[in-house]
Design an enzyme around this catalytic site. Sequence first.
Site, PDB file in Angstrom:
ATOM      1  N   ASP A  60       0.883  -1.164   0.000  1.00 48.06           N
ATOM      2  CA  ASP A  60       0.000   0.000   0.000  1.00 48.06           C
ATOM      3  C   ASP A  60       0.919   1.212   0.000  1.00 48.06           C
ATOM      4  OD1 ASP A  60      -1.585   2.191   0.615  1.00 48.06           O
ATOM      5  OD2 ASP A  60      -2.889   1.054   1.969  1.00 48.06           O
ATOM      6  N   SER A 145       0.051  12.431 -15.193  1.00 46.01           N
ATOM      7  CA  SER A 145      -1.103  12.395 -16.084  1.00 46.01           C
ATOM      8  C   SER A 145      -1.091  13.669 -16.917  1.00 46.01           C
ATOM      9  CB  SER A 145      -2.390  12.354 -15.253  1.00 46.01           C
ATOM     10  OG  SER A 145      -3.529  12.532 -16.079  1.00 46.01           O
ATOM     11  N   TYR A 158      -7.497  15.016  -8.191  1.00 47.73           N
ATOM     12  CA  TYR A 158      -6.670  14.220  -9.108  1.00 47.73           C
ATOM     13  C   TYR A 158      -5.695  15.141  -9.843  1.00 47.73           C
ATOM     14  CZ  TYR A 158      -5.457  10.809 -12.742  1.00 47.73           C
ATOM     15  OH  TYR A 158      -4.771   9.954 -13.583  1.00 47.73           O
ATOM     16  N   LYS A 162      -1.605  15.138  -9.427  1.00 51.34           N
ATOM     17  CA  LYS A 162      -0.750  14.781 -10.561  1.00 51.34           C
ATOM     18  C   LYS A 162       0.188  15.939 -10.938  1.00 51.34           C
ATOM     19  CE  LYS A 162      -2.070  10.537 -11.268  1.00 51.34           C
ATOM     20  NZ  LYS A 162      -1.124   9.414 -11.120  1.00 51.34           N
TER      21      LYS A 162
HETATM   22  P1  NAP Z   1      -6.168   1.063 -12.563  1.00 53.24           P
HETATM   23  O1  NAP Z   1      -6.530   0.172 -13.683  1.00 53.24           O
HETATM   24  O2  NAP Z   1      -7.234   1.547 -11.647  1.00 53.24           O
HETATM   25  O3  NAP Z   1      -5.022   0.336 -11.709  1.00 53.24           O
HETATM   26  C1  NAP Z   1      -4.473   0.961 -10.583  1.00 53.24           C
HETATM   27  C2  NAP Z   1      -3.968  -0.083  -9.627  1.00 53.24           C
HETATM   28  O4  NAP Z   1      -3.429   0.622  -8.486  1.00 53.24           O
HETATM   29  C3  NAP Z   1      -5.054  -1.006  -9.104  1.00 53.24           C
HETATM   30  O5  NAP Z   1      -4.609  -2.352  -9.135  1.00 53.24           O
HETATM   31  C4  NAP Z   1      -5.266  -0.521  -7.674  1.00 53.24           C
HETATM   32  O6  NAP Z   1      -5.606  -1.558  -6.765  1.00 53.24           O
HETATM   33  C5  NAP Z   1      -3.875  -0.025  -7.321  1.00 53.24           C
HETATM   34  N1  NAP Z   1      -3.871   0.865  -6.167  1.00 53.24           N
HETATM   35  C6  NAP Z   1      -4.826   1.786  -5.817  1.00 53.24           C
HETATM   36  N2  NAP Z   1      -4.484   2.364  -4.651  1.00 53.24           N
HETATM   37  C7  NAP Z   1      -3.290   1.803  -4.276  1.00 53.24           C
HETATM   38  C8  NAP Z   1      -2.450   1.970  -3.157  1.00 53.24           C
HETATM   39  N3  NAP Z   1      -2.758   2.835  -2.151  1.00 53.24           N
HETATM   40  N4  NAP Z   1      -1.321   1.239  -3.077  1.00 53.24           N
HETATM   41  C9  NAP Z   1      -1.017   0.349  -4.050  1.00 53.24           C
HETATM   42  N5  NAP Z   1      -1.779   0.130  -5.122  1.00 53.24           N
HETATM   43  C10 NAP Z   1      -2.917   0.849  -5.228  1.00 53.24           C
HETATM   44  O7  NAP Z   1      -5.431   2.378 -13.078  1.00 53.24           O
HETATM   45  P2  NAP Z   1      -4.591   2.678 -14.419  1.00 53.24           P
HETATM   46  O8  NAP Z   1      -5.489   3.315 -15.381  1.00 53.24           O
HETATM   47  O9  NAP Z   1      -3.770   1.502 -14.796  1.00 53.24           O
HETATM   48  O10 NAP Z   1      -3.656   3.849 -13.862  1.00 53.24           O
HETATM   49  C11 NAP Z   1      -2.309   3.656 -13.459  1.00 53.24           C
HETATM   50  C12 NAP Z   1      -1.664   5.019 -13.247  1.00 53.24           C
HETATM   51  O11 NAP Z   1      -1.746   5.776 -14.462  1.00 53.24           O
HETATM   52  C13 NAP Z   1      -2.380   5.864 -12.183  1.00 53.24           C
HETATM   53  O12 NAP Z   1      -1.421   6.611 -11.467  1.00 53.24           O
HETATM   54  C14 NAP Z   1      -3.244   6.789 -13.001  1.00 53.24           C
HETATM   55  O13 NAP Z   1      -3.554   7.983 -12.337  1.00 53.24           O
HETATM   56  C15 NAP Z   1      -2.331   7.030 -14.193  1.00 53.24           C
HETATM   57  N6  NAP Z   1      -3.066   7.503 -15.366  1.00 53.24           N
HETATM   58  C16 NAP Z   1      -4.042   6.731 -15.945  1.00 53.24           C
HETATM   59  C17 NAP Z   1      -4.712   7.208 -17.054  1.00 53.24           C
HETATM   60  C18 NAP Z   1      -5.792   6.418 -17.729  1.00 53.24           C
HETATM   61  O14 NAP Z   1      -6.496   6.986 -18.588  1.00 53.24           O
HETATM   62  N7  NAP Z   1      -5.968   5.145 -17.425  1.00 53.24           N
HETATM   63  C19 NAP Z   1      -4.398   8.482 -17.568  1.00 53.24           C
HETATM   64  C20 NAP Z   1      -3.416   9.230 -16.952  1.00 53.24           C
HETATM   65  C21 NAP Z   1      -2.739   8.732 -15.859  1.00 53.24           C
HETATM   66  P3  NAP Z   1      -7.154  -1.776  -6.338  1.00 53.24           P
HETATM   67  O15 NAP Z   1      -7.833  -2.182  -7.599  1.00 53.24           O
HETATM   68  O16 NAP Z   1      -7.072  -2.849  -5.314  1.00 53.24           O
HETATM   69  O17 NAP Z   1      -7.619  -0.449  -5.830  1.00 53.24           O
END
Ligand code: NAP
Length: 271
Positions: A60, A145, A158, A162
């Site tokens: 975490d 992001s 958010y 970021k």
């Molecule tokens: P995702 O599919 O929601 O995956 C995020 C993972 O992080 C999940 O497995 C979640 O676990 C885990 N997590 C949440 N809180 C946590 C904590 N306190 N400690 C450890 N793990 C934790 O998200 P994603 O889209 O792959 O995003 C990954 C990163 O890219 C994030 O930082 C996000 O802000 C960034 N990002 C994403 C996008 C997009 O469009 N997807 C765009 C810009 C930036 P649980 O499921 O158990 O909560």
Amino acid sequence: MARLNDKVALITGAARGIGAAIAEAFVREGARVWVTDLDAAGSQALAERLGPQARAARLDVREEAQWQAVLADVLARDGGLQVLVNNAGISGLEGGAVHNPEQAELLEWRAVHATNLDGVFLGCKHGIRAMRASGGVGSIINISSRSGLVGIPAAAAYASSKAAVRNHSKTVALYCAEQGLKIRCNSIHPGAILTPMWEPMLGEGAQREANLAAFTADTPLRRFGRPEEVAAVALMLASDEAAYMTGSELHIDGGLLAGTAVRPQSGPQEK
Ligand code: NAP
């Protein structure tokens, strides 16, 4: 030769989405990869799928003691740390909370910053220490992001968190250079990438198709990005190919941040 041979990497939030794609790319390029997440079962399942180069741990990112314990384990079992990807992040919108600047609840604002910003701060702090203890060479990659570069009225916490990640990445880069460490730190700024994070907002069937189009209507490339496309950028930053890159920010957003196309209502090109 594989691009990450002899490197040990730890990725947070890697059970799914962008983190999982990064883990897969790093394993393919020869790294030992620690797949960490809040979701211990998900991390374990991915590590098993990726094979003997991968290990799983529950981490975490908000908890300093967990960072210390997991990184001690990494150093004890693998002898060092060369790559850290601070990927774990939440939008705060998961439960339908209102996150505009006028109505956002302080507790919810803090919860988003606890994961997205405190988590990155702790990762950098203990990542630098682990890299220093294992030779002082490494690459820290912070997943910010495109929302860290522009305002987002419906996701104030958010966007704020970021933006702070972007700035802290530069501070870490300068600090490590000042210390004479060969530890680089850069940030990646994805636009809309199709991962489970988006699912609650997409719906199903025709509604889903309409939402996919609506969410990318302003993106010049007119589609969502794929997690593997972000992983390719992280791979480059993790490898020695990026040895002269530190304090940089890389956008991977289908052109969204490039600017706005101004089109006159009528004009020569429309005749
Ligand atoms: P995702 O599919 O929601 O995956 C995020 C993972 O992080 C999940 O497995 C979640 O676990 C885990 N997590 C949440 N809180 C946590 C904590 N306190 N400690 C450890 N793990 C934790 O998200 P994603 O889209 O792959 O995003 C990954 C990163 O890219 C994030 O930082 C996000 O802000 C960034 N990002 C994403 C996008 C997009 O469009 N997807 C765009 C810009 C930036 P649980 O499921 O158990 O909560």
